[in-house]
Design a protein around this motif. Sequence first.
Motif, mmCIF file in Angstrom:
data_model
loop_
_atom_site.group_PDB
_atom_site.id
_atom_site.type_symbol
_atom_site.label_atom_id
_atom_site.label_comp_id
_atom_site.label_asym_id
_atom_site.label_seq_id
_atom_site.Cartn_x
_atom_site.Cartn_y
_atom_site.Cartn_z
ATOM 1 N N GLN A 1 -8.927 42.614 36.938
ATOM 2 C CA GLN A 1 -7.914 43.667 36.862
ATOM 3 C C GLN A 1 -7.308 43.918 38.241
ATOM 4 O O GLN A 1 -7.986 43.801 39.250
ATOM 5 N N GLU A 2 -6.025 44.276 38.254
ATOM 6 C CA GLU A 2 -5.374 44.647 39.505
ATOM 7 C C GLU A 2 -5.603 46.125 39.796
ATOM 8 O O GLU A 2 -5.674 46.932 38.881
ATOM 9 N N SER A 3 -5.706 46.443 41.070
ATOM 10 C CA SER A 3 -5.779 47.828 41.528
ATOM 11 C C SER A 3 -4.571 48.070 42.420
ATOM 12 O O SER A 3 -4.100 47.150 43.083
ATOM 13 N N ILE A 4 -4.075 49.272 42.447
ATOM 14 C CA ILE A 4 -2.975 49.630 43.343
ATOM 15 C C ILE A 4 -3.587 50.318 44.563
ATOM 16 O O ILE A 4 -4.375 51.256 44.436
ATOM 17 N N VAL A 5 -3.225 49.821 45.755
ATOM 18 C CA VAL A 5 -3.753 50.340 47.009
ATOM 19 C C VAL A 5 -2.597 50.888 47.829
ATOM 20 O O VAL A 5 -1.584 50.215 48.018
ATOM 21 N N SER A 6 -2.729 52.116 48.331
ATOM 22 C CA SER A 6 -1.690 52.749 49.150
ATOM 23 C C SER A 6 -1.747 52.226 50.574
ATOM 24 O O SER A 6 -2.830 52.074 51.144
ATOM 25 N N THR A 7 -0.575 51.972 51.150
ATOM 26 C CA THR A 7 -0.475 51.579 52.556
ATOM 27 C C THR A 7 0.645 52.402 53.192
ATOM 28 O O THR A 7 1.420 53.041 52.481
ATOM 29 N N PRO A 8 0.770 52.377 54.525
ATOM 30 C CA PRO A 8 1.839 53.143 55.176
ATOM 31 C C PRO A 8 3.244 52.732 54.716
ATOM 32 O O PRO A 8 4.168 53.525 54.766
ATOM 33 N N ARG A 9 3.412 51.489 54.258
ATOM 34 C CA ARG A 9 4.733 50.995 53.874
ATOM 35 C C ARG A 9 4.939 50.899 52.369
ATOM 36 O O ARG A 9 5.966 50.411 51.917
ATOM 37 N N GLY A 10 3.972 51.327 51.587
ATOM 38 C CA GLY A 10 4.118 51.261 50.140
ATOM 39 C C GLY A 10 2.890 50.645 49.481
ATOM 40 O O GLY A 10 1.969 50.196 50.161
#
Length: 171
Positions: free
Chosen positions: A99-108
């Motif tokens: 499964q994919e996870s969404i990870v927050s970064t400074p640029r999106g």
Amino acid sequence: MLFATAIAIGAMRSSSAPLPPIEETLSGTWVIHEPRGALRDFLVAVGAPRMVAGPFARALDKDAVALNVTGSGASVETPKRSWSMPVKLQANTTYVRGQESIVSTPRGPQRAKLELATQEELTILKRGPAKGEHVVERYRTVGARLEQVLTHYAPTGAVVEVRRTFVRAAA
């Protein structure tokens, strides 16, 4: 006869070898050993402002990384200490196999996926936020130490790689 052989082979595969002692597995809490401050260039490559990248890298050196590898996936966490992050960065993520996870970064946001998870090695692939950009995050045990390799691939072809070594945190 062929069926009986297949059953016997399946039984041999299902009887798992004993797990290695906890000292030889990734799971646990680890503190930085060396090199300190090595994350600065990597943080800039992934979007941290240059002005805060150095102090942020030094702050991360004071922290720990907690890994937990299970049959269904793995988690990577940065246990909270006495500092706060100067940029938006997701430090704690659970990855589920397949499964994919969404990870927050400074640029999106990045789309992250567990590539490999064993008791000796963990590899996470993070795609984005820009098209053609990705990060490979690897952890592996080397004797009693943990090696972390963070590699950023920019859409332009530039590559920034950081290697850090951790030791198991005192209980």
